[in-house]
Write a protein that holds these residues in place. Sequence first.
Motif, PDB file in Angstrom:
ATOM      1  N   GLY A   8      -8.097  13.179   1.791  1.00  0.00           N
ATOM      2  CA  GLY A   8      -8.912  13.841   2.144  1.00  0.00           C
ATOM      3  C   GLY A   8     -10.429  14.098   2.351  1.00  0.00           C
ATOM      4  O   GLY A   8     -11.079  14.795   2.906  1.00  0.00           O
ATOM      5  N   GLU A   9     -10.415  12.860   1.421  1.00  0.00           N
ATOM      6  CA  GLU A   9     -12.348  12.993   1.204  1.00  0.00           C
ATOM      7  C   GLU A   9     -13.231  12.118   2.151  1.00  0.00           C
ATOM      8  O   GLU A   9     -14.422  12.176   2.614  1.00  0.00           O
ATOM      9  CB  GLU A   9     -12.388  11.667  -0.017  1.00  0.00           C
ATOM     10  N   LEU A  10     -11.880  11.853   3.520  1.00  0.00           N
ATOM     11  CA  LEU A  10     -12.820  11.246   4.584  1.00  0.00           C
ATOM     12  C   LEU A  10     -12.980  12.051   5.519  1.00  0.00           C
ATOM     13  O   LEU A  10     -13.576  11.890   7.034  1.00  0.00           O
ATOM     14  CB  LEU A  10     -12.623   9.795   4.949  1.00  0.00           C
TER      15      LEU A  10
ATOM     16  N   ILE B 173     -18.151   4.933   0.728  1.00  0.00           N
ATOM     17  CA  ILE B 173     -16.695   5.666   0.287  1.00  0.00           C
ATOM     18  C   ILE B 173     -16.296   5.365  -2.122  1.00  0.00           C
ATOM     19  O   ILE B 173     -16.872   3.971  -1.627  1.00  0.00           O
ATOM     20  CB  ILE B 173     -15.614   4.823   0.970  1.00  0.00           C
ATOM     21  N   ALA B 174     -16.453   6.454  -2.342  1.00  0.00           N
ATOM     22  CA  ALA B 174     -16.648   5.902  -3.701  1.00  0.00           C
ATOM     23  C   ALA B 174     -15.681   4.457  -4.161  1.00  0.00           C
ATOM     24  O   ALA B 174     -14.826   4.323  -3.650  1.00  0.00           O
ATOM     25  CB  ALA B 174     -15.699   6.783  -4.801  1.00  0.00           C
TER      26      ALA B 174
ATOM     27  N   GLN C 279      -6.859   5.455  -0.678  1.00  0.00           N
ATOM     28  CA  GLN C 279      -6.634   6.922  -1.427  1.00  0.00           C
ATOM     29  C   GLN C 279      -7.324   7.760  -1.249  1.00  0.00           C
ATOM     30  O   GLN C 279      -7.434   8.733  -0.710  1.00  0.00           O
ATOM     31  CB  GLN C 279      -7.296   6.561  -2.869  1.00  0.00           C
ATOM     32  N   ALA C 280      -9.120   7.382  -0.789  1.00  0.00           N
ATOM     33  CA  ALA C 280      -9.519   8.568  -0.096  1.00  0.00           C
ATOM     34  C   ALA C 280      -9.772   8.760   0.845  1.00  0.00           C
ATOM     35  O   ALA C 280      -9.348  10.498   1.089  1.00  0.00           O
ATOM     36  CB  ALA C 280     -11.591   7.436   0.075  1.00  0.00           C
TER      37      ALA C 280
ATOM     38  N   LEU D 296       0.762  -1.174  -0.268  1.00  0.00           N
ATOM     39  CA  LEU D 296       0.011   0.458  -0.142  1.00  0.00           C
ATOM     40  C   LEU D 296       0.702   1.460   0.383  1.00  0.00           C
ATOM     41  O   LEU D 296       0.552   2.187  -0.469  1.00  0.00           O
ATOM     42  CB  LEU D 296      -0.914   0.152   1.520  1.00  0.00           C
ATOM     43  N   SER D 297       2.188   1.248   0.516  1.00  0.00           N
ATOM     44  CA  SER D 297       2.658   2.248   0.696  1.00  0.00           C
ATOM     45  C   SER D 297       3.848   2.618  -0.422  1.00  0.00           C
ATOM     46  O   SER D 297       3.744   3.658  -0.800  1.00  0.00           O
ATOM     47  CB  SER D 297       4.261   2.742   1.952  1.00  0.00           C
TER      48      SER D 297
END
Length: 528
Positions: free
Chosen positions: A454-456, A475-476, A449-450, A242-243
Amino acid sequence: MNSVHIPNELKELLNESNVQVQLSVPQLVEKILSRKEGTLTSTGAVRVSTGKYTGRSPEDKFTVLEESTKDKIAWGSLNQPISQETFDHLYNKVLEYLKQQEEVYVFKGFAGADKKSQLPIQVINEFAWHNLFAHQLFIRPSEDELLTHEAEFTVISAPNFKADPAVDGTNSETFIIISFERRVVLIGGTEYAGEMKKSIFSVMNYLLPENNIFSMHCSANVGIEGDVALFFGLSGTGKTTLSADPNRRLIGDDEHGWSSNGVFNIEGGCYAKCINLSREKEPQIFDAIRFGTVLENVVINQESRIPDYDDETLTENTRAAYPMEAIDNIVQPSIAGHPNTIVFLTADAFGVLPPIAKLTREQAMYHFLSGFTSKLAGTERGITSPQATFSTCFGAPFLPLPATRYAEMLGEKILEHNVNVFLVNTGWTGGEYGVGNRMKLSYTRAMVQAALEGELNHVETVEDTFFGLNIPLHIAGVPDEVLQPMKTWADPNAYEKKAKELAEQFRENFKKFANVAVEIEEKGGPIV
């Protein structure tokens, strides 16, 4: 860091005619091959075997009980004390042993990419391949830096020197001993190179907090707009996967410091696991394995010299050691600003924890101190069903100071820089291991990614009944029902029973912090 006086006996060794200082990568590869320490592979990497020790030996790691450290270190099974007399006795024996060797190799470099807190180190090796490992894993000096380099900590590694426990006061033939007053790490009886890397990490975990710098066992990357993310997680949680984001540049993959200026990598290289490695799954690691890389315990075809990354005959803990520059998408130097987002990764095989949840400051400190993931059936002898496993601060074996010291520093940093912290479960959904399924990587990537974008930060959430975690409702790219674990289980009662079981295991583990982290548990722990 402070300058240090190099003891005369160490100066004597370094002045011996058998000592080779700061050899280049090609020179070291030539030494390795001529001394038959390793084999050149089809990729140009050097393949070596570490013998019977294919991992760390935590039961053989000691810290010298000294006047300046005796009241600071968290003594116990992870920080075993050993006397100054025992250390000095072994230290002198190892130095005499190295003087008798045909050649000894010395690397001079640094730990810590931030010049203001950088630790100049030197690594003295019996093996040429260990010296190549040190050259790739630590920060390499420029020609100008080398002219004025004065080591403030020395690692001495003599794998073929075996201790006699009855005489030398060790637990076995192997020993890894840190003396903070002598400023020396003494290693013997093991060929596993990771001991050198992790011993310097342990040293930095003592020294950095003394300078009010938070030391961390995590990976770190930075986005196009300069936003920094930290990823904490034990083995098998997806930290490396993930990183290593193609849209973000890597600061480092394992060890970092967080100072008043921001985040910096402690290392100059990567020590990547390569069991089941493929270009498709992990292209950055796969392509980094070339000339100058050290491949540990990877089985190769004796004729073609092609590595077989799927072969775990020697160990599942096969490794590749290479410099940061072997990866294209990196930050140079390995320094960035203050983190915007912290991600705690867990692989919950009980299927209880939500796939993503936003943590309060107290919850972040609680889950940091807990360091939870799961061991799966089949990964170790005797494990027939998932087991909860906890590693304090996601790196218990490398923390000399009391764990609450690191947790308090985390809490201060979150508050000071208004950092968003998320718990991400890459484990099971729809039931525990054997019943449910592993969380889809595409869903996890969408959630992370969300979080990073900053989407969360301001989405609608629902509070988890058992752990009090704030779960986003939408979450999209992720089905809504996946976000709430109970909705993925066929039997809600079975979920409730398993959730209570896991909450109780968290509570049981946290008893070791009784009386020192009461408020953290009250505000950040399970609520059932």
